[in-house]
Scaffold this active site. Sequence first.
Site, PDB file in Angstrom:
ATOM      1  N   LYS A 202       0.649  -1.149   0.032  1.00 52.06           N
ATOM      2  CA  LYS A 202       0.024  -0.122   0.049  1.00 52.06           C
ATOM      3  C   LYS A 202       0.884   1.082  -0.027  1.00 52.06           C
ATOM      4  O   LYS A 202       1.565   1.365   0.865  1.00 52.06           O
ATOM      5  CB  LYS A 202      -0.814   0.147   1.376  1.00 52.06           C
ATOM      6  CG  LYS A 202      -1.683   1.104   1.336  1.00 52.06           C
ATOM      7  CD  LYS A 202      -2.722   1.056   2.474  1.00 52.06           C
ATOM      8  CE  LYS A 202      -3.555   2.522   2.616  1.00 52.06           C
ATOM      9  NZ  LYS A 202      -4.407   2.238   3.576  1.00 52.06           N
ATOM     10  N   LYS A 262      -2.284  -1.592  -3.705  1.00 50.73           N
ATOM     11  CA  LYS A 262      -3.163  -0.248  -3.497  1.00 50.73           C
ATOM     12  C   LYS A 262      -2.372   0.891  -3.887  1.00 50.73           C
ATOM     13  O   LYS A 262      -1.307   1.148  -3.131  1.00 50.73           O
ATOM     14  CB  LYS A 262      -3.833  -0.275  -2.449  1.00 50.73           C
ATOM     15  CG  LYS A 262      -4.590   0.914  -2.234  1.00 50.73           C
ATOM     16  CD  LYS A 262      -5.363   0.700  -0.929  1.00 50.73           C
ATOM     17  CE  LYS A 262      -6.347   2.079  -0.238  1.00 50.73           C
ATOM     18  NZ  LYS A 262      -6.457   2.272   0.886  1.00 50.73           N
TER      19      LYS A 262
HETATM   20  C1  PBG Z   1      -7.427   3.527   5.760  1.00 52.08           C
HETATM   21  C2  PBG Z   1      -7.778   3.466   3.983  1.00 52.08           C
HETATM   22  C3  PBG Z   1      -7.546   4.298   3.015  1.00 52.08           C
HETATM   23  C4  PBG Z   1      -8.067   3.671   2.204  1.00 52.08           C
HETATM   24  C5  PBG Z   1      -8.621   2.405   2.384  1.00 52.08           C
HETATM   25  N1  PBG Z   1      -8.270   2.411   3.872  1.00 52.08           N
HETATM   26  C6  PBG Z   1      -6.889   5.674   3.330  1.00 52.08           C
HETATM   27  C7  PBG Z   1      -5.404   6.033   3.845  1.00 52.08           C
HETATM   28  O1  PBG Z   1      -4.936   4.901   4.003  1.00 52.08           O
HETATM   29  O2  PBG Z   1      -5.385   6.890   3.878  1.00 52.08           O
HETATM   30  C8  PBG Z   1      -8.270   4.253   0.760  1.00 52.08           C
HETATM   31  C9  PBG Z   1      -9.493   4.176   0.080  1.00 52.08           C
HETATM   32  C10 PBG Z   1      -9.794   4.873  -1.230  1.00 52.08           C
HETATM   33  O3  PBG Z   1      -9.097   5.805  -1.498  1.00 52.08           O
HETATM   34  O4  PBG Z   1     -10.601   4.466  -1.987  1.00 52.08           O
HETATM   35  N2  PBG Z   1      -6.193   3.133   6.147  1.00 52.08           N
END
Ligand code: PBG
Length: 338
Positions: A202, A262
């Site tokens: 991520k 992601k």
């Molecule tokens: C939180 C999380 C995020 C997303 C999913 N879980 C945001 C982040 O890490 O700041 C992003 C999902 C999206 O942008 O659709 N941990």
Amino acid sequence: MSRAPLAPYPALRLRRLRQADWTRRLVRESVLTPSDLIWAMVVHEGEGRIAVPSMPGVERLSVKEAAGAAREAELLGIPAIAVFPHIDGAGKDAAGALAADPDGVIARAIKAMKDAAPGVGIMCDVALDPFTDHGHDGVIENGRIHNDATIDRLVEQGLMQARAGCDILAPSDMMDGRVGVLRRALEADGHTDVMIMSYAAKYASAFYGPYREAIGSGKLGGGGLANPPDKKTYQMDPANTEEALREVALDIAEGADMVMVKPGLPYLDIVRRVVEAFAVPTFAFQVSGEYAMIRAAGLNGWIDEERAVMESLTAFKRAGCAGVITYFAPRAARLLGA
Ligand code: PBG
């Protein structure tokens, strides 16, 4: 006028196979079906549906509406829903105390959706950010996100979700070692069948912007030691790819059943490398910013939106994904004729 033959291979014309719909279908390599989709959905504590301005077409759903959406997923052949909570400011604090609330909106949504559509898988984010007033995914000590103190909180949150009936825990926090600790805690609590899909690779991405509005995330960078400006000390550097393989290897070793990359489209090279390196179902998250870009261009008439949606989702399959987490899931399933 006769033309010169196409040298040096006059008989090789790749266009032959593209000449009609039936030939194109016959040789198609990747096929998207509703079974490839995980519906990204936001729930809130109040009643009804509330539009998310930065994500036209996406609404925060009440628990009751979420139950209806779960039935809709079942009818559309969508195998699973990834549910994210919108928490009012009053419910947030520095420690994210309500993350493990057994009576909170996530626990209620899981139960309502499993009651309404037992055949639809429910996946939950394991991360503190919807519940912290600073918007970070962890506990902050002296300006740093404290890894191990955060994991303790994530275990409480994950166990709450499993006890409420969640099928897949999806740790999205990027703390080191959290998959192994969560797995052991699940086993010890009797949840041997609860799966883990780790947000393994991520990245610290600008493409999460609209999501933070959707869930009412606390604003990062409020200042000083209480609120670091960004998530770069835990989420990955967008410039890195070898590191993604190490992250995935660790999460698999710690017990992840499935892994995720992601954001999605800008990171298809990472998906491909993970798919080639590991024999594990690999998913990508087409995140909020990707959704917003396609929607915005579509609403402006700058792209053919339906084609862009299907093309982007098919690209994930071509890259080797087992499936895609996407806000477009119900729309794509309908376009697929479900
Ligand atoms: C939180 C999380 C995020 C997303 C999913 N879980 C945001 C982040 O890490 O700041 C992003 C999902 C999206 O942008 O659709 N941990």
